[in-house]
Design a protein around this motif. Structure first.
Motif, PDB file in Angstrom:
ATOM      1  N   ARG A  42      -7.629   6.999   1.684  1.00  0.00           N
ATOM      2  CA  ARG A  42      -8.508   7.959   2.352  1.00  0.00           C
ATOM      3  C   ARG A  42      -7.940   8.370   3.699  1.00  0.00           C
ATOM      4  O   ARG A  42      -8.000   9.545   4.074  1.00  0.00           O
ATOM      5  N   TYR A  43      -7.365   7.407   4.437  1.00  0.00           N
ATOM      6  CA  TYR A  43      -6.728   7.756   5.713  1.00  0.00           C
ATOM      7  C   TYR A  43      -5.616   8.783   5.468  1.00  0.00           C
ATOM      8  O   TYR A  43      -5.473   9.769   6.208  1.00  0.00           O
ATOM      9  N   ALA A  44      -4.829   8.550   4.424  1.00  0.00           N
ATOM     10  CA  ALA A  44      -3.717   9.453   4.103  1.00  0.00           C
ATOM     11  C   ALA A  44      -4.220  10.837   3.710  1.00  0.00           C
ATOM     12  O   ALA A  44      -3.618  11.857   4.055  1.00  0.00           O
ATOM     13  N   GLU A  45      -5.338  10.884   2.981  1.00  0.00           N
ATOM     14  CA  GLU A  45      -5.904  12.175   2.591  1.00  0.00           C
ATOM     15  C   GLU A  45      -6.331  12.981   3.810  1.00  0.00           C
ATOM     16  O   GLU A  45      -6.154  14.202   3.858  1.00  0.00           O
ATOM     17  N   ILE A  46      -6.866  12.291   4.819  1.00  0.00           N
ATOM     18  CA  ILE A  46      -7.264  12.977   6.054  1.00  0.00           C
ATOM     19  C   ILE A  46      -6.037  13.554   6.753  1.00  0.00           C
ATOM     20  O   ILE A  46      -6.042  14.707   7.202  1.00  0.00           O
ATOM     21  N   VAL A  47      -4.969  12.760   6.836  1.00  0.00           N
ATOM     22  CA  VAL A  47      -3.728  13.234   7.465  1.00  0.00           C
ATOM     23  C   VAL A  47      -3.194  14.443   6.718  1.00  0.00           C
ATOM     24  O   VAL A  47      -2.777  15.444   7.323  1.00  0.00           O
ATOM     25  N   ARG A  48      -3.205  14.384   5.387  1.00  0.00           N
ATOM     26  CA  ARG A  48      -2.696  15.481   4.566  1.00  0.00           C
ATOM     27  C   ARG A  48      -3.558  16.735   4.722  1.00  0.00           C
ATOM     28  O   ARG A  48      -3.038  17.848   4.835  1.00  0.00           O
ATOM     29  N   GLU A  49      -4.875  16.557   4.741  1.00  0.00           N
ATOM     30  CA  GLU A  49      -5.778  17.703   4.906  1.00  0.00           C
ATOM     31  C   GLU A  49      -5.519  18.415   6.234  1.00  0.00           C
ATOM     32  O   GLU A  49      -5.479  19.651   6.292  1.00  0.00           O
ATOM     33  N   ARG A  50      -5.346  17.638   7.307  1.00  0.00           N
ATOM     34  CA  ARG A  50      -5.086  18.249   8.626  1.00  0.00           C
ATOM     35  C   ARG A  50      -3.730  18.978   8.627  1.00  0.00           C
ATOM     36  O   ARG A  50      -3.593  20.035   9.253  1.00  0.00           O
ATOM     37  N   ALA A  51      -2.754  18.421   7.915  1.00  0.00           N
ATOM     38  CA  ALA A  51      -1.442  19.065   7.837  1.00  0.00           C
ATOM     39  C   ALA A  51      -1.541  20.414   7.127  1.00  0.00           C
ATOM     40  O   ALA A  51      -0.935  21.399   7.554  1.00  0.00           O
TER      41      ALA A  51
ATOM     42  N   ALA B 271      -6.135  -2.912   4.896  1.00  0.00           N
ATOM     43  CA  ALA B 271      -5.413  -1.731   4.424  1.00  0.00           C
ATOM     44  C   ALA B 271      -6.048  -1.126   3.183  1.00  0.00           C
ATOM     45  O   ALA B 271      -5.487  -0.226   2.562  1.00  0.00           O
ATOM     46  N   SER B 272      -7.242  -1.576   2.827  1.00  0.00           N
ATOM     47  CA  SER B 272      -7.854  -1.170   1.562  1.00  0.00           C
ATOM     48  C   SER B 272      -8.211   0.313   1.519  1.00  0.00           C
ATOM     49  O   SER B 272      -8.288   0.905   0.440  1.00  0.00           O
ATOM     50  N   ASN B 273      -8.449   0.940   2.686  1.00  0.00           N
ATOM     51  CA  ASN B 273      -8.851   2.350   2.714  1.00  0.00           C
ATOM     52  C   ASN B 273      -7.701   3.291   3.038  1.00  0.00           C
ATOM     53  O   ASN B 273      -7.926   4.441   3.433  1.00  0.00           O
ATOM     54  N   ILE B 274      -6.470   2.847   2.877  1.00  0.00           N
ATOM     55  CA  ILE B 274      -5.329   3.647   3.301  1.00  0.00           C
ATOM     56  C   ILE B 274      -5.261   4.996   2.596  1.00  0.00           C
ATOM     57  O   ILE B 274      -4.855   5.997   3.172  1.00  0.00           O
TER      58      ILE B 274
ATOM     59  N   THR C  11       0.819  -1.212   0.000  1.00  0.00           N
ATOM     60  CA  THR C  11       0.000   0.000   0.000  1.00  0.00           C
ATOM     61  C   THR C  11       0.857   1.268   0.000  1.00  0.00           C
ATOM     62  O   THR C  11       0.324   2.372  -0.131  1.00  0.00           O
ATOM     63  N   TRP C  12       2.175   1.103   0.130  1.00  0.00           N
ATOM     64  CA  TRP C  12       3.065   2.273   0.060  1.00  0.00           C
ATOM     65  C   TRP C  12       2.875   3.026  -1.261  1.00  0.00           C
ATOM     66  O   TRP C  12       2.947   4.251  -1.307  1.00  0.00           O
ATOM     67  N   ASP C  13       2.602   2.293  -2.334  1.00  0.00           N
ATOM     68  CA  ASP C  13       2.415   2.916  -3.646  1.00  0.00           C
ATOM     69  C   ASP C  13       1.211   3.852  -3.663  1.00  0.00           C
ATOM     70  O   ASP C  13       1.118   4.732  -4.522  1.00  0.00           O
ATOM     71  N   LYS C  14       0.279   3.671  -2.724  1.00  0.00           N
ATOM     72  CA  LYS C  14      -0.921   4.507  -2.696  1.00  0.00           C
ATOM     73  C   LYS C  14      -0.726   5.799  -1.907  1.00  0.00           C
ATOM     74  O   LYS C  14      -1.514   6.742  -2.062  1.00  0.00           O
ATOM     75  N   VAL C  15       0.307   5.841  -1.048  1.00  0.00           N
ATOM     76  CA  VAL C  15       0.468   7.021  -0.184  1.00  0.00           C
ATOM     77  C   VAL C  15       1.847   7.662  -0.280  1.00  0.00           C
ATOM     78  O   VAL C  15       2.047   8.772   0.212  1.00  0.00           O
TER      79      VAL C  15
END
Length: 366
Positions: free
Chosen positions: A116-125, A111-114, A41-45
């Motif tokens: 979206r999780y990453a997008e949330i982290v990025r948005e908060r940053a 790990a299928s929704n990673i 899933t590294w390729d997705k984030v």
């Protein structure tokens, strides 16, 4: 400086007083847990996040360790990540040790929704950066230190422009997908749907296979006093009939540009316009007609001298937000402010590369 963030929970009143920066601990944990659960899933984030996007310092350490391993095509599990953390002073202890890594690995069932999780982290940053920029702007306003207001406004706009800058992400594409898109493009071309931006000069369009293209840069070159600016202004007027155009002139004020526009659009000698003889009724009729035609163009001028690459980028983004932007003219490169290099040729290299990046980022023809 990396701040250590305590894990304690505050009530609403305390949170309002302390103004805790925007963040999502659960999303950060979900990203790290997903990566430990499935390294693929590294390729997705990997293209979306950097360690500094994480709010908690332990999470920054863990993500940095995972990124080193994944980029080296090595497995990132509890043991290997802990080993990587040991290369950082107090790394394992700061990151919470093996027990915390184990809890992260068990926090998500899949790990299928990673992404979206990453997008949330990025948005908060980004929200934290926005808050920091607002604080910096407020500090400058309350303590200008002798700087003029115009300078403070320019610095504030630059801070916000950097936050608004978002590069389009492109994924690797198999040739079968490329082929399908290419054949669709050929079909559009056969139906007269050319993605090129016509210059309005038939011979030039033929040389450019239809005109200018978004993401591309074209340089007009000639000896001094051979009409480079005149050609650029003619192209700008042609483009501005159908597209939004920004013309940045570092050599002439807007009044001189308008003299030239008026002479060309009114088919009248520039000398007659400069004399502005009140008795020259024919000239004034031409000027009125030129003004009517010029008023129909979607053309923006800027005449600040010695602009830097950051100035050009900020103004292009500002015009894109206010009016839209399809075509940018910079007249001319040699007058641009240096890029901090010792050699002027190297400086121009950096400037041209920066303008090329701007064309790609904003999807405009320069």
């Amino acid at each position: 400086m990396n701040a250590r963030v305590p894990d304690s929970t505050f009530d609403d009143g305390a949170a309002a007083t302390l103004r805790i920066p925007p963040h999502s601990i659960h999303a950060e944990q979900a990203v790290l847990g997903s990566l430990l659960l499935d390294n693929a899933t590294w390729d997705k984030v990997g293209d979306l996040l950097v360690a500094e996007d994480f709010y908690r310092y332990p999470h920054r350490l863990i993500f940095a360790a995972i990124s080193v391993l994944c980029n080296a095509n090595r497995p990132a599990d509890l043991v290997t990540v802990l080993d990587q953390l040991e290369k950082v002073r107090n790394g394992p202890e700061e990151a919470g040790g093996l027990a915390y890594l184990g809890s992260l690995a068990n926090i998500v069932p899949s790990a299928s929704n990673i992404r979206r999780y990453a997008e949330i982290v990025r948005e908060r940053a980004v929200l934290r950066k926005l808050a920091a920029a607002a604080d910096e702007i407020a500090t400058s306003a309350f303590n200008p230190q002798g700087r003029p207001v115009e300078k403070l406004v320019d610095e504030a706009q630059m801070l916000l422009a950097k936050l608004a800058e978002v590069k389009a992400k492109r994924e690797p594409q198999h040739i079968n997908q490329s082929l399908a898109e290419y054949l669709a493009l050929l079909q559009d071309l056969s139906e007269g749907k050319n993605p090129a931006l016509s210059t309005g000069i038939a011979g030039l369009d033929r040389l450019l296979n239809g005109g200018g293209r978004r993401g591309e840069v074209m340089v007009l070159g000639a000896r001094p006093k051979h009409g480079k600016t005149a050609v650029a202004l003619a192209l700008a007027r042609n483009f501005a009939r159908r597209y939004s155009v920004l013309f940045i002139s570092q050599e002439m004020p807007v009044s001189q540009l308008m003299h030239r526009h008026t002479a060309a659009m009114g088919s009248v000698d520039l000398g007659r316009i400069l004399r502005a003889d009140a008795s020259d009724s024919g000239m004034w009729e031409c000027v009125n007609e030129a003004a009517r035609r010029l008023g129909e163009l979607n053309l923006v001028h800027d005449d600040q001298s010695a602009q830097s690459l950051l100035d050009i980028r900020r103004k292009a983004m500002q015009v894109k937000r206010q009016y839209g932007l399809d075509v940018l003219f910079v007249d001319f490169l040699q007058l641009m402010q240096g890029a901090g290099e010792d050699n002027r040729n190297r400086e121009l290299d950096v400037i041209v590369n920066g303008i090329k990046s701007l064309a790609m980022d904003l999807g405009i023809f320069v």
